[in-house]
Design a protein around this motif. Structure first.
Motif, PDB file in Angstrom:
ATOM      1  N   GLY A   4       0.827  -1.210   0.000  1.00 34.69           N
ATOM      2  CA  GLY A   4       0.000   0.000   0.000  1.00 34.69           C
ATOM      3  C   GLY A   4       0.854   1.251   0.000  1.00 34.69           C
ATOM      4  N   ARG A   5       1.965   1.202   0.734  1.00 32.93           N
ATOM      5  CA  ARG A   5       2.856   2.361   0.765  1.00 32.93           C
ATOM      6  C   ARG A   5       3.583   2.543  -0.563  1.00 32.93           C
ATOM      7  NH1 ARG A   5       5.517   0.755   5.623  1.00 32.93           N
ATOM      8  NH2 ARG A   5       3.817   0.833   7.047  1.00 32.93           N
TER       9      ARG A   5
ATOM     10  N   ASP B 172      -1.847   5.760   0.641  1.00 33.55           N
ATOM     11  CA  ASP B 172      -2.072   6.506   1.871  1.00 33.55           C
ATOM     12  C   ASP B 172      -1.881   8.008   1.689  1.00 33.55           C
ATOM     13  OD1 ASP B 172      -2.490   4.069   3.016  1.00 33.55           O
ATOM     14  OD2 ASP B 172      -0.438   3.892   3.784  1.00 33.55           O
ATOM     15  N   GLU B 173      -1.306   8.421   0.581  1.00 35.59           N
ATOM     16  CA  GLU B 173      -1.022   9.833   0.359  1.00 35.59           C
ATOM     17  C   GLU B 173      -2.078  10.453  -0.536  1.00 35.59           C
ATOM     18  OE1 GLU B 173       2.865  10.229  -1.234  1.00 35.59           O
ATOM     19  OE2 GLU B 173       3.730   8.832   0.198  1.00 35.59           O
TER      20      GLU B 173
END
Length: 168
Positions: A12-13, A18-19
């Motif tokens: 996911g990162r 997440d951004e």
């Protein structure tokens, strides 16, 4: 169980889920900066070799059209930055349409450059500056041909198509 959660978090990162996406103003300013660098390279090369005055009429016209397209693109990018700052959707749409038209124009000029680079007068043996400019044009034309070949290969052989049959 714990290992799969860690993998899920890590992936996911990597994708940046997440951004939040960058602001339209930042994107427009980045595109403007890139266009400024490209324009500076083209203008510097052209100006360094006496504005192609020793070249034949076709090559001078080609450089004039290229530089004109780059300048028009820069003006459009400034318009995008202003429209993004003022959050004006109609102005932003107009600027994006003008940028697309400019890109089509520059693409046409590049294709004409391929013809000039590999056509009847492809060996320009006049003054030294013209030879350098003609070589830059030939390098540019070769890059356009290579990029076109890569795109055609990707279209013909389905690059980017993902098959999920092995997952089921």
């Amino acid at each position: 169980r714990q290992g799969s959660d860690l993998v899920r978090q890590g992936s996911g990162r990597l994708r940046g889920n997440d951004e939040e996406p960058p602001s339209p103003v930042a994107v427009a300013q980045c595109a403007l900066l890139i266009d400024l660098v490209v324009g500076a390279v083209w203008f510097g090369l052209w100006a360094d070799y006496d504005m192609a005055e020793n070249c034949d009429k076709d090559l001078r016209l080609w450089y004039a059209l290229m530089l004109g397209g780059i300048v028009f693109g820069l003006i459009c990018q400034v318009g995008v930055v202003i429209a993004a700052r003022k959050e004006s959707k109609p102005a932003l749409k107009l600027c994006k349409v003008l940028i697309k038209l400019d890109q089509f124009f520059e693409f046409g000029v590049h294709l004409w450059g391929v013809d000039l680079a590999y056509g009847k007068k492809s060996d320009r043996v006049d003054a030294g500056g013209c030879k350098v400019l003609a070589t830059w044009q030939k390098v540019n034309a070769t890059a356009i041909l290579c990029f076109g070949a890569l795109v055609m290969g990707a279209i013909l052989f389905g690059a980017g198509a993902v098959s999920y049959t092995h997952l089921t």
